[in-house]
Write a protein that holds these residues in place. Structure first.
Motif, PDB file in Angstrom:
ATOM      1  N   THR A   1       7.388  41.051-111.502  1.00 48.24           N
ATOM      2  CA  THR A   1       8.004  42.099-112.312  1.00 48.24           C
ATOM      3  C   THR A   1       6.967  43.110-112.784  1.00 48.24           C
ATOM      4  N   GLU A   2       5.808  42.616-113.246  1.00 49.87           N
ATOM      5  CA  GLU A   2       4.737  43.505-113.685  1.00 49.87           C
ATOM      6  C   GLU A   2       4.228  44.362-112.531  1.00 49.87           C
ATOM      7  N   SER A   3       4.104  43.783-111.338  1.00 47.60           N
ATOM      8  CA  SER A   3       3.640  44.547-110.169  1.00 47.60           C
ATOM      9  C   SER A   3       4.612  45.658-109.826  1.00 47.60           C
ATOM     10  N   TYR A   4       5.900  45.341-109.831  1.00 46.86           N
ATOM     11  CA  TYR A   4       6.909  46.362-109.535  1.00 46.86           C
ATOM     12  C   TYR A   4       6.898  47.462-110.599  1.00 46.86           C
ATOM     13  N   ARG A   5       6.711  47.060-111.856  1.00 47.19           N
ATOM     14  CA  ARG A   5       6.674  48.052-112.928  1.00 47.19           C
ATOM     15  C   ARG A   5       5.541  49.049-112.714  1.00 47.19           C
ATOM     16  N   ARG A   6       4.386  48.558-112.315  1.00 46.20           N
ATOM     17  CA  ARG A   6       3.251  49.446-112.072  1.00 46.20           C
ATOM     18  C   ARG A   6       3.517  50.384-110.904  1.00 46.20           C
ATOM     19  N   LEU A   7       4.164  49.885-109.878  1.00 40.48           N
ATOM     20  CA  LEU A   7       4.499  50.730-108.732  1.00 40.48           C
ATOM     21  C   LEU A   7       5.506  51.805-109.118  1.00 40.48           C
ATOM     22  N   VAL A   8       6.447  51.460-110.003  1.00 44.48           N
ATOM     23  CA  VAL A   8       7.414  52.449-110.485  1.00 44.48           C
ATOM     24  C   VAL A   8       6.708  53.528-111.296  1.00 44.48           C
ATOM     25  N   GLU A   9       5.789  53.134-112.170  1.00 47.89           N
ATOM     26  CA  GLU A   9       5.071  54.101-113.002  1.00 47.89           C
ATOM     27  C   GLU A   9       4.247  55.055-112.153  1.00 47.89           C
ATOM     28  N   ASP A  10       3.705  54.563-111.044  1.00 52.45           N
ATOM     29  CA  ASP A  10       2.933  55.419-110.151  1.00 52.45           C
ATOM     30  C   ASP A  10       3.818  56.325-109.313  1.00 52.45           C
ATOM     31  N   GLY A  11       5.117  56.055-109.310  1.00 50.11           N
ATOM     32  CA  GLY A  11       6.030  56.875-108.526  1.00 50.11           C
ATOM     33  C   GLY A  11       6.189  56.439-107.086  1.00 50.11           C
ATOM     34  N   HIS A  12       5.626  55.279-106.722  1.00 55.89           N
ATOM     35  CA  HIS A  12       5.699  54.828-105.336  1.00 55.89           C
ATOM     36  C   HIS A  12       7.019  54.136-105.012  1.00 55.89           C
ATOM     37  N   VAL A  13       7.649  53.527-106.015  1.00 52.90           N
ATOM     38  CA  VAL A  13       8.956  52.913-105.815  1.00 52.90           C
ATOM     39  C   VAL A  13       9.847  53.318-106.986  1.00 52.90           C
ATOM     40  N   VAL A  14      11.161  53.164-106.803  1.00 48.90           N
ATOM     41  CA  VAL A  14      12.109  53.437-107.877  1.00 48.90           C
ATOM     42  C   VAL A  14      13.080  52.272-107.971  1.00 48.90           C
ATOM     43  N   GLY A  15      13.487  51.938-109.188  1.00 49.23           N
ATOM     44  CA  GLY A  15      14.490  50.905-109.392  1.00 49.23           C
ATOM     45  C   GLY A  15      15.879  51.509-109.351  1.00 49.23           C
TER      46      GLY A  15
ATOM     47  N   THR B   1       9.577  55.081 -96.536  1.00 46.07           N
ATOM     48  CA  THR B   1      10.409  55.547 -97.636  1.00 46.07           C
ATOM     49  C   THR B   1      11.849  55.087 -97.427  1.00 46.07           C
ATOM     50  N   GLY B   2      12.429  54.530 -98.484  1.00 42.61           N
ATOM     51  CA  GLY B   2      13.785  54.012 -98.403  1.00 42.61           C
ATOM     52  C   GLY B   2      13.854  52.511 -98.218  1.00 42.61           C
ATOM     53  N   SER B   3      12.713  51.882 -97.879  1.00 43.70           N
ATOM     54  CA  SER B   3      12.696  50.430 -97.712  1.00 43.70           C
ATOM     55  C   SER B   3      12.936  49.736 -99.052  1.00 43.70           C
ATOM     56  N   ARG B   4      13.606  48.582 -98.989  1.00 45.50           N
ATOM     57  CA  ARG B   4      13.906  47.832-100.199  1.00 45.50           C
ATOM     58  C   ARG B   4      12.932  46.667-100.339  1.00 45.50           C
ATOM     59  N   LEU B   5      12.369  46.525-101.530  1.00 45.55           N
ATOM     60  CA  LEU B   5      11.489  45.391-101.813  1.00 45.55           C
ATOM     61  C   LEU B   5      12.341  44.158-102.128  1.00 45.55           C
ATOM     62  N   PRO B   6      11.794  42.969-101.908  1.00 45.75           N
ATOM     63  CA  PRO B   6      12.549  41.758-102.259  1.00 45.75           C
ATOM     64  C   PRO B   6      12.834  41.708-103.757  1.00 45.75           C
ATOM     65  N   ALA B   7      13.897  41.037-104.119  1.00 44.19           N
ATOM     66  CA  ALA B   7      14.174  40.814-105.537  1.00 44.19           C
ATOM     67  C   ALA B   7      13.001  40.069-106.171  1.00 44.19           C
ATOM     68  N   THR B   8      12.713  40.361-107.423  1.00 46.16           N
ATOM     69  CA  THR B   8      11.562  39.735-108.077  1.00 46.16           C
ATOM     70  C   THR B   8      11.682  38.219-108.086  1.00 46.16           C
ATOM     71  N   ARG B   9      12.889  37.696-108.287  1.00 44.59           N
ATOM     72  CA  ARG B   9      13.080  36.251-108.331  1.00 44.59           C
ATOM     73  C   ARG B   9      12.782  35.627-106.969  1.00 44.59           C
ATOM     74  N   VAL B  10      13.227  36.318-105.900  1.00 42.72           N
ATOM     75  CA  VAL B  10      13.034  35.785-104.546  1.00 42.72           C
ATOM     76  C   VAL B  10      11.556  35.771-104.178  1.00 42.72           C
ATOM     77  N   LEU B  11      10.857  36.900-104.420  1.00 42.68           N
ATOM     78  CA  LEU B  11       9.450  36.971-104.045  1.00 42.68           C
ATOM     79  C   LEU B  11       8.616  36.004-104.881  1.00 42.68           C
ATOM     80  N   ALA B  12       8.941  35.879-106.155  1.00 37.23           N
ATOM     81  CA  ALA B  12       8.201  34.941-107.007  1.00 37.23           C
ATOM     82  C   ALA B  12       8.382  33.511-106.508  1.00 37.23           C
ATOM     83  N   ALA B  13       9.606  33.159-106.101  1.00 38.86           N
ATOM     84  CA  ALA B  13       9.846  31.804-105.599  1.00 38.86           C
ATOM     85  C   ALA B  13       9.093  31.562-104.299  1.00 38.86           C
ATOM     86  N   ASP B  14       9.095  32.557-103.387  1.00 43.81           N
ATOM     87  CA  ASP B  14       8.395  32.399-102.117  1.00 43.81           C
ATOM     88  C   ASP B  14       6.900  32.194-102.326  1.00 43.81           C
TER      89      ASP B  14
END
Length: 522
Positions: free
Chosen positions: A86-100, A64-77
């Motif tokens: 972006t869609e993956s992060y959105r689903r994680l936000v909806e589930d309450g596992h991460v927050v923007g 808890t508290g860890s930061r995910l990579p920016a969407t642009r960075v992870l997509a490029a990697d």
């Protein structure tokens, strides 16, 4: 699979540019969690990424508290479309596992339960009659009758799904609003505000609390009548000290009643005779026969049954108090209501006979340790003295920040937000109970942060809670909170768990309940 534009291979010529041939053979991978996009099934890249991140949060690689990579960075990697990430992060936000958090990025907020299965296999489903893969033993939480450290042990016990009662949605804490309030306080507060102040609390917060109680709980009080305390636990301790000094050695409690509250009162030398609760709340006839001159009640949402003290019972209680009794009113979660009209605090009916206790632990976070105590005039000086000699008063900066939230309307907005979130989770629990545990009777659904379910006689609720913890689900047996024999049950918190976690937790309990009867070895 949707790949990012700009492949190192020049497809117009059919041959690779110098240096690009080796890059083309390099897997599309990222240092983040050692992800390799080639592992994903075709057409399922987003599902794969969501599953891998959920699994990493669940097994502790992303705490808890860890930061995910920016969407642009992870997509490029990974050399995939940014839309996939972006869609993956959105689903994680909806589930309450991460927050923007805007410029601060996307941050882990809660442990997932379902997505950890399959992708990495570190959690897996619990085998029937066994412990879930990767789970930990219950560490003796339920092996003996609860001692003074039982809640420390309970909170420290690891679990995939935390259905502890009394825990709000900590991921919903208004960090941005709180930070804004703290900055304003530090910019504007005079230097004198940082010295020793009034042990009753900062005048700004006492004024704000007086306004909050007037609007939200129907209680009229002057700021001078309010004492700011370090949560309801300290308020109970201060009241206990004052009562003991007056020669009172018993404070009656509802039965069932919070085990933690009883433990606090016992630590100050008070006995807690039980007074039974029925569908209309505490029984005043039993209170009279108890011989106690003071009683601790949770009238707006009785803990743990959830019943509301009925109108006639309220009138009987006021008559009892008028004959010399004292009511200690713990208004612990009255603001969290969903299917019923608000219930006025008892302190609004008999302010000269009620000690009123409230806090922001269930609205914001227990870690703030901020609450308030409103007492009859005859006890106020003694309670102020007890507070003075306890700690000289609460830390002032959090008081001033909270006052800002109250006066600006931010706390009211936060209440509306968490009501919506909690209601969704409450509904998910009710639906899961209806489907998975139709034999259980549900209590207290109209308000609060928990439900209580009771089972037919013969179920060992402590053994059931112990086995549930061994399977990764944390909850409390109803018998912890009773002093007299009663129906077995569980007290199930839902506010701190996502809807999917709530549903899975209930499913685990349902799988264990058939083995919870006499002779079934739970």
């Amino acid at each position: 699979m949707n790949r990012a534009k700009g492949s190192p291979v020049d497809r117009t010529k059919g041959t690779a540019e110098p240096g690009a041939r080796d890059a083309a053979r390099t897997p599309a991978a990222s240092d983040f969690l050692q992800l390799t996009a080639e592992e994903a099934p075709r057409g399922g890249l987003s599902d794969w990424l969501v599953g891998r991140i959920r699994c990493a949060i669940a097994d502790g690689r992303l705490p808890t508290g860890s930061r995910l990579p920016a969407t642009r960075v992870l997509a490029a990697d990974l050399r995939v479309s940014r839309g996939v990430v972006t869609e993956s992060y959105r689903r994680l936000v909806e589930d309450g596992h991460v927050v923007g958090r805007g410029r601060s990025g996307t941050v882990v907020a809660a442990t997932p339960l379902n997505g950890a299965r399959g992708a990495a296999g570190t959690l897996g489903a619990a085998a029937p009659g066994g412990t879930a893969t990767g789970s930990h033993p219950a560490a003796g939480v339920f092996d003996t009758p609860p001692g003074t450290d039982v809640f420390d042990t309970f909170r420290a016990a690891p679990a995939r799904i935390d259905l502890s009662p009394g825990l709000p949605d900590l991921a919903a804490f208004p960090r941005t609003a709180w930070l804004r309030a703290e900055r304003a306080v530090l910019a504007e507060a005079p230097s004198g505000a940082l010295g020793y102040g009034d042990p009753r609390g900062a005048p700004e917060l006492r004024r704000a609390v007086a306004g909050w109680l007037r609007v939200n709980r129907g209680v009229t009080a002057a700021p001078e009548e309010i004492i700011i305390v370090a949560g309801t636990a300290q308020a109970l301790g201060l009241v206990a000290q004052v009562l003991r000094a007056e020669g009172v050695d018993r404070l009656a409690v509802e039965d069932p009643c919070s085990l933690g509250a009883r433990q606090h009162l016992h630590s100050w030398g008070l006995r807690t005779p039980p007074v039974p609760v029925d569908g209309d709340g505490v029984r005043i006839d039993a209170l009279r026969t108890s011989g106690a001159s003071a009683v601790l009640l949770t009238p707006a949402h009785q803990f743990p049954t959830g019943v509301v003290l009925g109108g006639e019972r309220r009138r009987e209680l006021v008559r009892w108090a008028g004959e010399g009794g004292l009511v200690v009113e713990d208004d612990y979660d009255a603001e969290h209501r969903y299917d019923r009209a608000p219930v006025a605090a008892l302190a609004a009916l008999a302010p000269d006979r009620v000690c009123y206790l409230g806090s922001v632990s269930k609205l914001l976070a227990p870690a703030l340790r901020v609450g308030w105590l409103l007492a009859p005039a005859r006890h106020r000086a003694a309670l102020t003295d007890a507070k003075r000699f306890a700690d000289l008063g609460n830390a002032v900066l959090p008081q001033l920040a909270l006052a800002r939230l109250m006066e600006s309307g931010a706390l009211e907005r936060q209440l509306r937000l968490v009501r919506r979130r909690h209601r969704v989770r409450r509904d998910a629990m009710i639906a899961a109970l209806r489907t998975r545990l139709p034999q259980a009777r549900v209590h207290g659904a109209a308000a609060g942060l928990h439900l209580t379910v009771t089972f037919p006689p013969g179920v060992d609720d402590t053994a059931l809670a112990s086995r549930a913890l061994a399977h990764g689900v944390k909850t409390q047996p109803l018998s912890w909170h009773t002093q007299r024999p009663g129906r077995p049950g569980l007290v199930l918190g839902y506010a701190a768990a996502t809807p999917s976690a709530v549903a899975e937790g209930v499913a685990v309990l349902a799988g264990l309940l058939p083995a919870a009867g006499p002779g079934r070895g739970v």
